[in-house]
Write an enzyme that holds these catalytic residues in place. Structure first.
Site, PDB file in Angstrom:
ATOM      1  N   TRP A 159       0.834  -1.211   0.000  1.00 19.81           N
ATOM      2  CA  TRP A 159       0.000   0.000   0.000  1.00 19.81           C
ATOM      3  C   TRP A 159       0.870   1.264   0.000  1.00 19.81           C
ATOM      4  O   TRP A 159       0.508   2.270  -0.607  1.00 19.81           O
ATOM      5  CB  TRP A 159      -0.988  -0.002   1.175  1.00 19.81           C
ATOM      6  N   GLU A 169      -4.504   6.177  -4.269  1.00 21.99           N
ATOM      7  CA  GLU A 169      -4.665   7.392  -3.454  1.00 21.99           C
ATOM      8  C   GLU A 169      -4.005   8.627  -4.060  1.00 21.99           C
ATOM      9  O   GLU A 169      -3.786   9.617  -3.358  1.00 21.99           O
ATOM     10  CB  GLU A 169      -4.141   7.170  -2.016  1.00 21.99           C
ATOM     11  N   ASP A 189      -4.097  10.204   6.427  1.00 20.05           N
ATOM     12  CA  ASP A 189      -4.137   8.836   6.928  1.00 20.05           C
ATOM     13  C   ASP A 189      -5.542   8.304   6.661  1.00 20.05           C
ATOM     14  O   ASP A 189      -6.521   9.049   6.736  1.00 20.05           O
ATOM     15  CB  ASP A 189      -3.885   8.848   8.440  1.00 20.05           C
ATOM     16  N   HIS A 252       5.899   6.267  15.419  1.00 22.32           N
ATOM     17  CA  HIS A 252       5.579   5.169  16.324  1.00 22.32           C
ATOM     18  C   HIS A 252       6.796   4.277  16.446  1.00 22.32           C
ATOM     19  O   HIS A 252       7.470   4.010  15.452  1.00 22.32           O
ATOM     20  CB  HIS A 252       4.459   4.283  15.745  1.00 22.32           C
ATOM     21  N   PRO A 255       6.412   0.637  14.850  1.00 21.86           N
ATOM     22  CA  PRO A 255       5.327   0.940  13.930  1.00 21.86           C
ATOM     23  C   PRO A 255       4.620  -0.349  13.521  1.00 21.86           C
ATOM     24  O   PRO A 255       5.113  -1.443  13.835  1.00 21.86           O
ATOM     25  CB  PRO A 255       6.075   1.530  12.728  1.00 21.86           C
ATOM     26  N   TYR A 258       6.917  -1.249   8.378  1.00 21.20           N
ATOM     27  CA  TYR A 258       8.340  -0.922   8.472  1.00 21.20           C
ATOM     28  C   TYR A 258       8.859  -0.227   7.216  1.00 21.20           C
ATOM     29  O   TYR A 258       9.781  -0.694   6.555  1.00 21.20           O
ATOM     30  CB  TYR A 258       9.145  -2.180   8.835  1.00 21.20           C
ATOM     31  N   HIS A 259       8.228   0.884   6.912  1.00 22.54           N
ATOM     32  CA  HIS A 259       8.721   1.845   5.921  1.00 22.54           C
ATOM     33  C   HIS A 259       8.578   3.174   6.634  1.00 22.54           C
ATOM     34  O   HIS A 259       7.462   3.530   7.063  1.00 22.54           O
ATOM     35  CB  HIS A 259       7.855   1.804   4.652  1.00 22.54           C
ATOM     36  N   HIS A 261       7.677   6.402   8.262  1.00 16.92           N
ATOM     37  CA  HIS A 261       6.579   7.350   8.071  1.00 16.92           C
ATOM     38  C   HIS A 261       6.372   8.147   9.348  1.00 16.92           C
ATOM     39  O   HIS A 261       6.763   7.716  10.432  1.00 16.92           O
ATOM     40  CB  HIS A 261       5.284   6.620   7.665  1.00 16.92           C
ATOM     41  N   HIS A 263       3.592  10.659  11.608  1.00 22.83           N
ATOM     42  CA  HIS A 263       2.190  11.019  11.824  1.00 22.83           C
ATOM     43  C   HIS A 263       2.076  12.511  12.133  1.00 22.83           C
ATOM     44  O   HIS A 263       2.871  13.043  12.908  1.00 22.83           O
ATOM     45  CB  HIS A 263       1.627  10.239  13.010  1.00 22.83           C
TER      46      HIS A 263
HETATM   47  O1  G7M Z   1       3.029   3.839  12.812  1.00 21.95           O
HETATM   48  P1  G7M Z   1       2.094   2.839  12.201  1.00 21.95           P
HETATM   49  O2  G7M Z   1       2.832   1.860  11.301  1.00 21.95           O
HETATM   50  O3  G7M Z   1       1.238   2.171  13.196  1.00 21.95           O
HETATM   51  O4  G7M Z   1       1.118   3.711  11.307  1.00 21.95           O
HETATM   52  C1  G7M Z   1       0.665   3.368  10.039  1.00 21.95           C
HETATM   53  C2  G7M Z   1      -0.426   4.340   9.667  1.00 21.95           C
HETATM   54  O5  G7M Z   1      -0.774   4.120   8.317  1.00 21.95           O
HETATM   55  C3  G7M Z   1      -1.695   4.179  10.480  1.00 21.95           C
HETATM   56  O6  G7M Z   1      -2.029   5.418  11.089  1.00 21.95           O
HETATM   57  C4  G7M Z   1      -2.728   3.726   9.458  1.00 21.95           C
HETATM   58  O7  G7M Z   1      -4.021   4.246   9.706  1.00 21.95           O
HETATM   59  C5  G7M Z   1      -2.170   4.261   8.151  1.00 21.95           C
HETATM   60  N1  G7M Z   1      -2.541   3.452   6.997  1.00 21.95           N
HETATM   61  C6  G7M Z   1      -2.498   2.106   6.921  1.00 21.95           C
HETATM   62  N2  G7M Z   1      -2.884   1.722   5.679  1.00 21.95           N
HETATM   63  C7  G7M Z   1      -2.933   0.338   5.237  1.00 21.95           C
HETATM   64  C8  G7M Z   1      -3.159   2.830   4.941  1.00 21.95           C
HETATM   65  C9  G7M Z   1      -3.581   3.031   3.594  1.00 21.95           C
HETATM   66  O8  G7M Z   1      -3.792   2.117   2.790  1.00 21.95           O
HETATM   67  N3  G7M Z   1      -3.723   4.336   3.216  1.00 21.95           N
HETATM   68  C10 G7M Z   1      -3.512   5.392   4.089  1.00 21.95           C
HETATM   69  N4  G7M Z   1      -3.691   6.616   3.628  1.00 21.95           N
HETATM   70  N5  G7M Z   1      -3.118   5.208   5.370  1.00 21.95           N
HETATM   71  C11 G7M Z   1      -2.939   3.939   5.794  1.00 21.95           C
END
Ligand code: G7M
Length: 321
Positions: A159, A169, A189, A252, A255, A258-259, A261, A263
């Site tokens: 994703w 997206e 998000d 986080h 997280p 594991y790429h 990112h 918040h």
């Molecule tokens: O830090 P952590 O790995 O928990 O955060 C990942 C963030 O990615 C979360 O806040 C999810 O709500 C967000 N997220 C996860 N997915 C699969 C998607 C997605 O497909 N699209 C978007 N826009 N956000 C996502």
């Protein structure tokens, strides 16, 4: 833009406004297929009366699925229409007090719905209510326990790559910096319905693909981190009128994906995962790397982990818990 950075086309249309919100409903109403019509429920994984949210495990088209249903906040912009256009059923009345059931028009009564399908066992566990433990991870136990585990067991990053490659997206991207070293994409998000700023929730995904988490950061990444802070806050100010002082910008650890990112939340929004045991402010991370370039390689980090997370077992097996 020629310098490789810039806002995406249509960025101006993303400001929150009543008009845009209404036309969204008109454009798309009646055109949606109900992919959940044949959902068959297996179990409720978790629910919160306070957050008005339920996490469900079941089957969709014969495949494992997780569905999250969530009642969304009532925005000030819809009040007038809601009062005018609803049915009101009286429940009780006593002196100056009375209660009612208000049935608003369908488009003002939406339930945010997230579907993960096909869902892996790991997804099911992620959404299941569980006891948690705080794990103490030294730099050494990261290399010997956590890293081998996440290399085997992590969620797919497809994703994330779809967003970076504009395969998914693309129309939601708020800003992108195409530079391969310091570049990133900023977008909502998928937890945020973008209807009100109170629960603003954006995500910055870095272009570099080799940085798994906070643990991989060193002083060489300072230009990347500063770029995200500076451009991210500037874009949010421009689009939403929110200054950096009203934002919580953090990583986080651990997280889920594991790429690397970051918040971006409205500061007043107390979102799960923003508490001290899991959130690391971007500005603190920058400061720490300035004072010690290897800070995140060597420091002991603490993080919460669910009872039946496989990583917890690895720490137990290594007698580190
Ligand atoms: O830090 P952590 O790995 O928990 O955060 C990942 C963030 O990615 C979360 O806040 C999810 O709500 C967000 N997220 C996860 N997915 C699969 C998607 C997605 O497909 N699209 C978007 N826009 N956000 C996502």
């Amino acid at each position: 833009m020629a310098d490789g950075t810039g806002e995406t086309k249509g960025g101006e249309d993303k400001s929150l406004g009543l008009k845009k919100r209404r036309s969204f409903h008109i454009d798309h109403e009646d055109t949606k297929e109900n992919v959940l019509a044949d959902f068959s429920l297996s179990s409720v994984l978790n629910y919160s009366v306070r957050d008005k949210r339920i996490f469900i495990h079941g089957k969709l088209d014969g495949q494992e699925a997780v569905v999250i249903l969530e009642k969304t906040p009532i925005g000030e912009d819809i009040l007038e229409e809601m009062f005018r256009g609803s049915k009101l059923e009286a429940e009780m009345s006593n002196d100056i007090y009375s209660t009612y059931k208000l049935q608003p028009p369908a488009h003002l009564n939406e339930i945010k719905t997230t579907v993960v399908c096909p869902a892996t066992e790991k997804h099911v566990k992620k959404y299941q209510r569980q006891e948690r433990h705080l794990v103490k991870e030294t730099g050494e136990s990261y290399s010997s326990i956590t890293l081998p585990y996440i290399e085997q067991q992590s969620f797919s990053l497809q994703w994330v790559y779809n967003i970076l490659e504009k395969k998914a997206e693309a129309d939601r991207i708020l800003f992108e910096d195409l530079d391969q070293e310091v570049g990133f994409v900023l977008l909502p998000d998928f937890k945020w319905d973008q209807k009100q700023l109170d629960d603003l929730f954006l995500l910055a995904l870095v272009r570099q693909r080799k940085i798994k988490s906070l643990r991989d950061l060193n002083a060489d990444h300072l230009p990347l981190l500063r770029n995200i802070y500076e451009k991210g806050t500037e874009v949010i100010m421009r689009h939403y009128g929110l200054p950096a002082s009203k934002l919580r910008i953090y990583f986080h650890y651990q997280p889920s994906y594991y790429h690397l990112h970051i918040h971006f939340n409205a500061l007043n929004y107390e979102v799960p995962g923003s508490s001290v045991e899991r959130a690391h402010l971007l500005l603190d991370v920058i400061e720490n790397l300035v004072s010690d370039p290897q800070y995140y390689k060597t420091r002991t980090l603490y993080f919460p982990i669910s009872e039946d997370d496989g990583l917890l077992n690895r720490f137990k097996e290594a007698r580190k818990l």
